[in-house]
Design a protein around this motif. Structure first.
Motif, short mmCIF file in Angstrom:
data_model
loop_
_atom_site.label_atom_id
_atom_site.label_comp_id
_atom_site.label_asym_id
_atom_site.label_seq_id
_atom_site.Cartn_x
_atom_site.Cartn_y
_atom_site.Cartn_z
N MET A 28 0.84 -1.20 0.00
CA MET A 28 0.00 0.00 0.00
C MET A 28 0.88 1.25 0.00
SD MET A 28 -3.18 -0.91 2.54
CE MET A 28 -2.21 -0.68 4.01
N GLY A 29 0.38 2.28 -0.68
CA GLY A 29 1.13 3.52 -0.74
C GLY A 29 0.22 4.73 -0.81
N ILE A 30 0.83 5.87 -0.62
CA ILE A 30 0.14 7.15 -0.70
C ILE A 30 0.87 8.04 -1.69
CG2 ILE A 30 -0.73 7.05 1.67
CD1 ILE A 30 1.55 9.13 2.34
N SER A 31 0.23 9.12 -2.07
CA SER A 31 0.85 10.13 -2.91
C SER A 31 0.95 11.43 -2.14
CB SER A 31 0.03 10.36 -4.18
OG SER A 31 -0.02 9.21 -4.95
N VAL A 32 2.08 12.09 -2.29
CA VAL A 32 2.33 13.37 -1.62
C VAL A 32 2.81 14.34 -2.68
CG1 VAL A 32 3.80 14.57 0.04
CG2 VAL A 32 2.94 12.30 0.58
N PHE A 33 2.17 15.49 -2.75
CA PHE A 33 2.54 16.49 -3.74
C PHE A 33 2.93 17.78 -3.04
CE2 PHE A 33 -0.39 13.55 -5.79
CZ PHE A 33 0.42 13.12 -6.82
N ASN A 34 4.21 18.12 -3.14
CA ASN A 34 4.71 19.38 -2.58
C ASN A 34 4.56 20.49 -3.60
OD1 ASN A 34 5.90 18.54 0.01
ND2 ASN A 34 7.17 17.25 -1.29
N GLY A 35 4.60 21.71 -3.12
CA GLY A 35 4.59 22.84 -4.02
C GLY A 35 3.21 23.31 -4.45
N LEU A 36 2.16 22.73 -3.88
CA LEU A 36 0.81 23.17 -4.18
C LEU A 36 0.24 23.85 -2.94
CD1 LEU A 36 -0.53 19.97 -5.96
CD2 LEU A 36 0.25 22.09 -7.03
N GLY A 45 -0.11 1.50 8.29
CA GLY A 45 0.48 0.35 7.63
C GLY A 45 0.93 0.56 6.20
N TYR A 46 0.93 1.78 5.72
CA TYR A 46 1.38 2.04 4.36
C TYR A 46 2.90 1.99 4.31
CZ TYR A 46 -3.33 3.47 3.15
OH TYR A 46 -4.68 3.49 2.91
N GLU A 47 3.42 1.50 3.17
CA GLU A 47 4.87 1.33 3.02
C GLU A 47 5.49 2.23 1.96
OE1 GLU A 47 6.08 -2.82 2.71
OE2 GLU A 47 4.04 -3.36 3.31
N MET A 48 4.69 2.65 0.99
CA MET A 48 5.22 3.38 -0.16
C MET A 48 4.71 4.83 -0.17
SD MET A 48 6.93 0.95 -1.75
CE MET A 48 7.31 1.77 -3.28
N VAL A 49 5.56 5.71 -0.66
CA VAL A 49 5.19 7.11 -0.86
C VAL A 49 5.56 7.46 -2.30
CG1 VAL A 49 5.54 9.51 -0.16
CG2 VAL A 49 5.68 7.68 1.55
N PHE A 50 4.62 8.03 -3.03
CA PHE A 50 4.85 8.47 -4.39
C PHE A 50 4.80 9.99 -4.39
CE2 PHE A 50 3.21 10.04 -8.41
CZ PHE A 50 4.02 9.41 -9.33
N SER A 51 5.73 10.61 -5.10
CA SER A 51 5.69 12.06 -5.26
C SER A 51 6.08 12.39 -6.69
CB SER A 51 6.64 12.74 -4.27
OG SER A 51 6.39 14.14 -4.26
N SER A 52 5.87 13.62 -7.06
CA SER A 52 6.16 14.04 -8.42
C SER A 52 7.02 15.30 -8.41
CB SER A 52 4.86 14.33 -9.17
OG SER A 52 5.16 14.88 -10.44
N LEU A 78 9.88 8.74 -6.85
CA LEU A 78 9.73 10.10 -7.37
C LEU A 78 9.56 10.07 -8.89
CD1 LEU A 78 9.83 13.16 -6.76
CD2 LEU A 78 12.29 13.03 -7.23
N ASP A 79 8.43 10.57 -9.36
CA ASP A 79 8.15 10.71 -10.79
C ASP A 79 8.87 11.96 -11.28
OD1 ASP A 79 6.70 9.95 -13.17
OD2 ASP A 79 5.48 11.74 -12.86
N ILE A 80 9.60 11.82 -12.40
CA ILE A 80 10.40 12.95 -12.84
C ILE A 80 10.57 12.95 -14.35
CG2 ILE A 80 12.65 11.79 -12.65
CD1 ILE A 80 13.62 14.43 -11.23
N SER A 81 10.61 14.14 -14.93
CA SER A 81 10.92 14.30 -16.35
C SER A 81 12.41 14.61 -16.47
CB SER A 81 10.12 15.47 -16.93
OG SER A 81 10.52 16.67 -16.30
N LYS A 82 12.93 14.51 -17.65
CA LYS A 82 14.36 14.82 -17.86
C LYS A 82 14.66 16.28 -17.50
CE LYS A 82 18.57 14.10 -19.49
NZ LYS A 82 19.13 13.38 -20.61
N PRO A 83 13.82 17.27 -17.90
CA PRO A 83 14.13 18.65 -17.50
C PRO A 83 14.14 18.84 -15.98
CG PRO A 83 12.56 18.65 -19.32
CD PRO A 83 12.71 17.22 -18.86
N ALA A 84 13.20 18.22 -15.26
CA ALA A 84 13.18 18.34 -13.80
C ALA A 84 14.39 17.62 -13.20
CB ALA A 84 11.89 17.79 -13.23
N PHE A 85 14.77 16.49 -13.76
CA PHE A 85 15.94 15.75 -13.31
C PHE A 85 17.20 16.62 -13.41
CE2 PHE A 85 19.48 12.78 -14.25
CZ PHE A 85 19.42 11.96 -13.13
N GLU A 86 17.31 17.34 -14.50
CA GLU A 86 18.47 18.21 -14.70
C GLU A 86 18.47 19.36 -13.70
OE1 GLU A 86 18.11 18.99 -18.89
OE2 GLU A 86 19.17 17.13 -19.41
#
Length: 167
Positions: free
Chosen positions: A4-12, A31-38, A75-83
């Motif tokens: 199980m996981g949750i999503s967390v979005f910073n910057g909003l 009991g959640y184990e995963m965190v997804f962010s973008s 962490l979900d990421i695009s190439k421009p954000a990665f850079e």
């Protein structure tokens, strides 16, 4: 294995750092184990240097908290954000979105400390096979499906089963 996981979005505005940290703590208690962010929202969209620095710091605080609680952050990421982001430590996986070449993906799968996560929703058999031929490290590669928190945007069970069987 299902986790199980949750999503967390910073910057909003609706999700400030303090509320995100409390949400992560609550998820751990439940009991959640995963965190997804973008990084699309919190890094990719920031143009001002102060905003970018704050977004990166908020992201790092969330990663540190997740790690301290024994949770895994993807962490979900695009190439421009990665850079823009540069090297960030403490990630469980980096979910590669648009802009990454096959060479980038293979290199990350062989050199990064985290897992490389690919989009099972859009990855074709031909591209996956080409990545493997070019040296994709399968021991450091994960696949995940897209999701959007909106009605009628998910995949069918049949589609997911088909893709899972292939991979």
């Amino acid at each position: 294995m299902y986790k199980m996981g949750i999503s967390v979005f910073n910057g909003l505005k609706e999700y400030n750092l303090a509320s995100n940290l409390e949400y992560i703590k609550l998820a751990k208690k439940l009991g959640y184990e995963m965190v997804f962010s973008s990084a699309h929202i919190n890094v990719g969209n920031k143009q001002d240097e102060d905003e970018l620095e704050n977004a990166i710091n908020d992201l790092k605080v969330c990663i540190d908290l997740a790690n301290s609680l024994g949770m895994k952050l993807s962490l979900d990421i695009s190439k421009p954000a990665f850079e823009k982001l540069g090297n960030i430590s403490g990630l469980y996986s980096l979910r590669l979105d648009y802009g990454f070449t096959e060479e980038d993906i293979v290199k990350l799968s062989n050199e990064a400390e985290y897992f490389v996560e690919l989009n099972a929703s859009t990855l074709t058999n031909a591209r996956f096979e080409k990545l493997v031929e070019k040296g994709l490290n399968l021991q450091k590669t994960r696949l995940s499906f897209n999701y959007y928190p909106k009605l009628h945007t998910g995949h069918t069970i049949e589609f997911c089963k088909e893709r899972i069987e292939y991979y």
